[in-house]
Design an enzyme around this catalytic site. Structure first.
Site, PDB file in Angstrom:
ATOM      1  N   GLY A 119       0.831  -1.203   0.000  1.00 15.25           N
ATOM      2  CA  GLY A 119       0.000   0.000   0.000  1.00 15.25           C
ATOM      3  C   GLY A 119       0.855   1.238   0.000  1.00 15.25           C
TER       4      GLY A 119
ATOM      5  CE  LYS B 270       6.686  -5.303  -2.510  1.00 14.89           C
ATOM      6  NZ  LYS B 270       7.313  -6.456  -3.208  1.00 14.89           N
ATOM      7  CB  VAL B 271       1.558  -5.935   4.577  1.00 13.90           C
ATOM      8  CG1 VAL B 271       1.148  -6.564   5.897  1.00 13.90           C
ATOM      9  CG2 VAL B 271       1.091  -4.492   4.505  1.00 13.90           C
TER      10      VAL B 271
ATOM     11  CG  ASP C 261      -8.138   7.256   7.662  1.00 12.03           C
ATOM     12  OD1 ASP C 261      -9.125   7.690   7.036  1.00 12.03           O
ATOM     13  OD2 ASP C 261      -7.233   6.593   7.131  1.00 12.03           O
TER      14      ASP C 261
ATOM     15  CE1 TYR D 250       4.289   3.255   7.890  1.00 13.86           C
ATOM     16  CE2 TYR D 250       5.007   1.073   7.206  1.00 13.86           C
ATOM     17  CZ  TYR D 250       5.086   2.133   8.087  1.00 13.86           C
ATOM     18  OH  TYR D 250       5.938   2.086   9.156  1.00 13.86           O
TER      19      TYR D 250
END
Length: 945
Positions: free
Chosen positions: A628, A632-633, A743, A630
């Protein structure tokens, strides 16, 4: 005889000289006292003659003016200021370090004509004694932190022409006279009422305006004003600027507005005005008109617009306009910008051939336009038709330029310098020269003043103004500070010096004065800030030591050099330690203590980079579960068998070291069953990684859109709402200090193995510190569709902003629709559809079909009522999250659910880590592209407006 006359004369003049000497000595003592209270030596404030000091002007050997703008003053304004009995001008603007209250002794300055304290840090109430300054003509206290009500005594200032109290925290009602009590209605000579960006409440008193007044500016925007606009405003025919936008005003627009034939700027947007669309035929001087976001009756584009021959900008967003757009609109000779988005306008857009050659923007996004008839001679106009049938059918949105949903204007001017580069502490000017610009914020009071699409024109005007005052200015650069120029009216201004690196302090003061000039028709307000400091000359202590060593003899030189080498080595080691500490703030971090001194229930673990590599199998593709904004996950497995989710920041998303530490401290302070737990972090080898507990059932958005293959029942949706509400109530009322999430949306609500809700993604969260009281003034961030309109217009973030977002989430739970879908806003759709006389409030076509099959929706109406309470336009009208929790708990009890056992069961399950989850199950959760994107939504910081 002559001696008899001469002697008394000599005695008289001697006494007079003594009195003058005493007066100037007294002024000298006062100025020295002020200097001490300002905690710093002001340039040239030395010697026994204050009339020669910087910023001081005298007349007849008495101090009559103090002008110390933007010189970095800190401390408080001492009450000794009241002893300068001859002072007629006091200007301390743009000194943010000046704090504390305005002393009551200010009322002793009976000869004061100008009091200008713009852009400082003053707090507390404006003293009533200010009303005793009978000679005062200019009172500018804007852009401070003054609180409390407006002193009615200001009404005694009969000579006042300029009243500017904007951009403070003033509350209460607008004072008007009553009996012996004065009020602002008595200021018959005032030209300016600038009271915007405060917290003023109540109605605008009809008595405030009368035919005796000479006002040209009435600027009350961004307050909490209610009730109707008084008809008496139409009596003030001298008005040129009227701004009431961003309040909660209701009722009809007064018919008396037709008398305001000199008004050029009328802004009434973002209120609750109702009735028929007002007829403004008589206001034929209008150049800027904004009626957007009100509750007028359904209407065609009004024909009276054809009479506004001077109109340059027209804004009529979200007004239920219907029909086609008449050709005459675009033929108004001065027209530049037309913004009619979010209406119901349809048919064919045809601007004709007789359109204004000044047209730059036609924004018709989110309407029902089906066709666009283009001119044979295509104009240089930005036409915006996204979210219209013409763009949403047959994939045309990806083909036509007018279907793109980009910014109205490019808010950053292009630099045309070839191969231009400067040192890190310098800036490249529009003339391709490196320098240290004088920087600040320029706010436009009258937005019709210039062409918004062409800032170069204003840059040229300002440059000529500076040069006409013989100021050494090379160039001026303006950048719009918001993506929507029709809402912010602010620029970041940079003024570059001519043939020199820096402006002198006196030159800065002159520039500041010109930009913030309080002349009658001034269109701008200027607040200095972020200007570069002049570089200090570095001291070469080693060279000095060598010279001293040579002076005391060659025999001592070796000892001095040895001592110097030791000292230098010691300093270098200390500098290295400090540098390491700055680059890694976790080096000596005690996670058991936060900045607030509050011990943590469970401190996050600091992982090494090698450990994270091992747990993710060197960040293997098999463990890559999404990406995303931010970064990688990755899925990771700790030695204990605990499965975790690891967010690895990409380069452009990394924060500063201290900011990253602050986020860790915030996350480590919150521990609740309905909040995603932070397991640890990694800050090593220029890496920033967050390690969270792994949540197996994805996001609420995935569940509502059947990506998990499981339908959420009505009772389960109520439990999801309750869990989310409990998590938010904890953040608002039990975290220390309180936290605003900022958010809340379905992408950020995760569901564990029992489908209990957990709030995630604290990337935009803000703490409310003690000195913030009940809100945080901050740049607007969040996700469109969930964004609190009160926060958007005032830029004041409160817990009620989360309540609004939660209200949108509640509507998402019952409709399974995105907040904004095909140009329709779910809040507006539900609000306009509700019919409380019908079953399920008549929302059958809006409800998620998955809810309509099977169980009855007991408590549905109460759920909708609660959602609409959360969605009130004004934050003060919304419930708190703890009140929301109680309401939803009651709904669940009515369904026969035992909340105590439910909570206990979910509590025990939430603390069981997913050790038993086998690899095949994990692979199922993240096996394809759509699921990968859900992992992005699970743990990544999403795109925000």
């Amino acid at each position: 005889m002559g001696e008899r006359i001469l002697l008394p004369l000599l005695l008289f003049f001697n006494c007079l000289l003594c009195a003058v000497a005493q007066d100037i000595t007294k002024d000298l003592e006062v100025l020295k006292s002020l200097s001490e209270s300002w905690q710093g030596q002001i340039q040239n404030w030395e010697g026994s003659d204050p009339c020669s000091w910087y910023g001081i002007n005298c007349r007849n050997s008495r101090v009559v003016s103090i002008s110390l703008t933007d010189i970095g003053l800190t401390g408080q304004l001492s009450g000794d200021i009241g002893s300068l009995s001859e002072l007629d001008n006091l200007d301390l603007s743009n000194n943010r370090g000046l704090t504390g209250p305005l002393p009551r002794e200010i009322g002793n300055l009976k000869k004061l004509t100008k009091l200008t304290l713009v852009g400082c840090g003053f707090t507390g109430r404006i003293p009533d004694e200010i009303g005793s300054l009978q000679q005062l003509e200019v009172l500018s206290l804007n852009s401070n932190n003054f609180a409390g009500s407006i002193p009615p005594s200001i009404g005694n200032l009969s000579n006042l022409t300029w009243l500017d109290l904007a951009d403070n925290q003033l509350d209460g009602s607008i004072p008007v006279s009553s009996g012996t009590t004065p009020g602002l209605d008595m200021l018959h000579n005032a030209l300016h009422f600038h009271l915007g960006k405060n917290r003023l409440s109540g109605q605008i008193p009809p008595k405030l305006f009368s035919s005796k007044m000479t006002l040209i500016h009435v600027i009350f925007h961004s307050n909490l004003l209610v009730g109707s606009i008084p008809e008496t405003l139409g009596l003030v025919t001298s008005l040129t600027v009227v701004r009431f936008e961003n309040n909660s005003l209701n009722g009809h627009v007064p018919q008396s507005f037709d008398n305001l034939i000199n008004v050029t700027d009328l802004l009434l947007s973002n209120n609750k005005l109702e009735g028929a669309m007002p007829n403004l035929t008589g206001m034929n001087s209008l150049r800027y008109l904004d009626l957007s976001n009100n509750s007028f009756e359904k209407s065609n584009v009004p024909l009276w617009l054809s009479n506004l021959k001077n109109l340059a900008t027209l804004q009529m967003e979200n007004l239920y306009l219907v029909g086609t757009i008449p050709n005459f609109l675009f033929s108004l000779g001065n027209l530049q910008n037309v913004v009619l988005k979010d209406n119901h306008l349809g048919g064919t857009l045809d601007i004709g051939t007789n359109y204004s050659r000044q047209l730059r923007v036609i924004d018709l996004r989110s309407n029902s336009i089906q066709d666009y008839k283009q001119s044979n001679d295509p104009p240089l106009i930005r036409i915006m038709l996204a979210h219209n049938p013409i763009c949403t059918e047959n994939g045309a949105e990806t083909v036509q330029d007018y279907c793109t949903n980009l910014d109205i204007f490019d808010t950053k001017q292009q630099n045309n310098c070839e191969h231009g580069s400067c040192s890190p502490d310098q800036t490249l000017s529009p003339n391709c020269k490196c320098g240290y610009p004088y920087t600040g914020t320029l706010t436009c009071r009258a937005p019709s003043y210039f062409d918004w699409s062409n800032t170069a024109n204003l840059e040229e005007i300002l440059l000529k103004e500076f040069q006409s005052h013989h100021l050494p200015v090379d160039s001026v650069s303006l950048t719009l500070s918001t993506k929507d120029p029709f809402r912010g009216f602010e620029f970041i201004i940079q003024i570059f010096p001519l043939d020199q690196n820096h402006f002198s302090q006196q030159e800065k003061s002159s520039i500041s004065f010109l930009l913030g000039n309080r002349s009658a028709y001034s269109a701008f307000d200027f607040i200095a800030g972020n200007q570069d400091e002049e570089p200090k000359q570095s001291s070469n202590s080693s060279s000095t030591a060598i010279i001293v060593g040579v002076a005391i003899g060659g025999s001592s030189l070796l000892l001095v050099l040895l001592a110097l080498a030791g000292f230098y080595a010691f300093r270098q080691r200390r500098r290295a330690e400090r540098a390491i500490s700055r680059s890694n703030p976790f080096g000596n971090w005690d996670p058991s203590k936060s900045n607030c001194g509050t011990p943590q229930l469970k401190a996050p673990r600091q992982f090494s980079f090698k450990e994270i590599q091992k747990y993710t199998n060197n960040f293997s593709q098999a463990n890559d579960v999404g990406s995303g904004g931010y970064g990688k996950v990755y899925r990771g497995t700790l030695p204990t068998g605990e499965v975790v989710a690891i967010k690895r920041a990409q380069k452009e998303s990394k924060q500063g070291a201290q900011e990253f530490k602050a986020e860790i401290e915030l996350l480590s302070r919150v521990h609740h069953i309905n909040l995603v737990s932070l397991v640890g972090f990694c800050f090593e080898q220029e890496e920033q990684m967050l390690v969270y507990e792994f949540i197996p059932n994805g996001t609420l958005k995935d569940a509502l859109t059947w990506k998990r293959g499981i339908a959420l029942s009505w009772s389960r949706r109520l439990k999801v709402a309750l869990g989310t509400a409990r998590g938010l109530a904890y953040l608002h009322e039990h975290a220390d200090p309180p936290i605003i999430h900022r958010d809340i949306k379905s992408n950020n609500i995760l569901l564990d193995e029992n489908y209990n809700a957990k709030v995630s993604d604290f990337g935009l969260s803000k703490s409310i510190l003690d000195d913030d009281k009940d809100h945080v003034t901050t740049q607007v961030k969040g996700t469109m569709g969930y964004l609190d309109p009160d926060y958007y217009t005032s830029q004041r973030l409160t817990e009620k902003s989360d309540v609004y977002s939660f209200g949108v989430l509640m509507l998402e739970l019952i409709t399974a629709k995105r907040p904004i879908e095909r140009g329709k806003y779910i809040v507006k759709v539900v609000r306009n559809t509700i019919d409380k006389t019908k079953d399920l409030y008549g929302l059958h076509e809006t409800i998620d079909p998955a809810l309509c099959s099977g169980s009855t929706l007991e408590g549905f109406e109460k759920f909708v009522d609660l959602a609409m309470e959360c969605l009130q336009d004004s934050g003060v009208d919304r419930p708190t999250m703890s009140e929301v929790v109680k309401e939803i708990e009651e709904m669940l009890r009515s369904l026969g659910l035992n909340l105590t056992s439910e909570l206990a069961a979910s509590s025990s399950s939430s603390h069981r880590f997913q050790v038993s989850i086998v690899s095949s199950q994990l692979d199922h959760l993240y096996s394809n592209e759509s699921i990968g994107s859900s992992a992005e939504n699970l743990y990544s910081t999403s795109e925000h407006s």
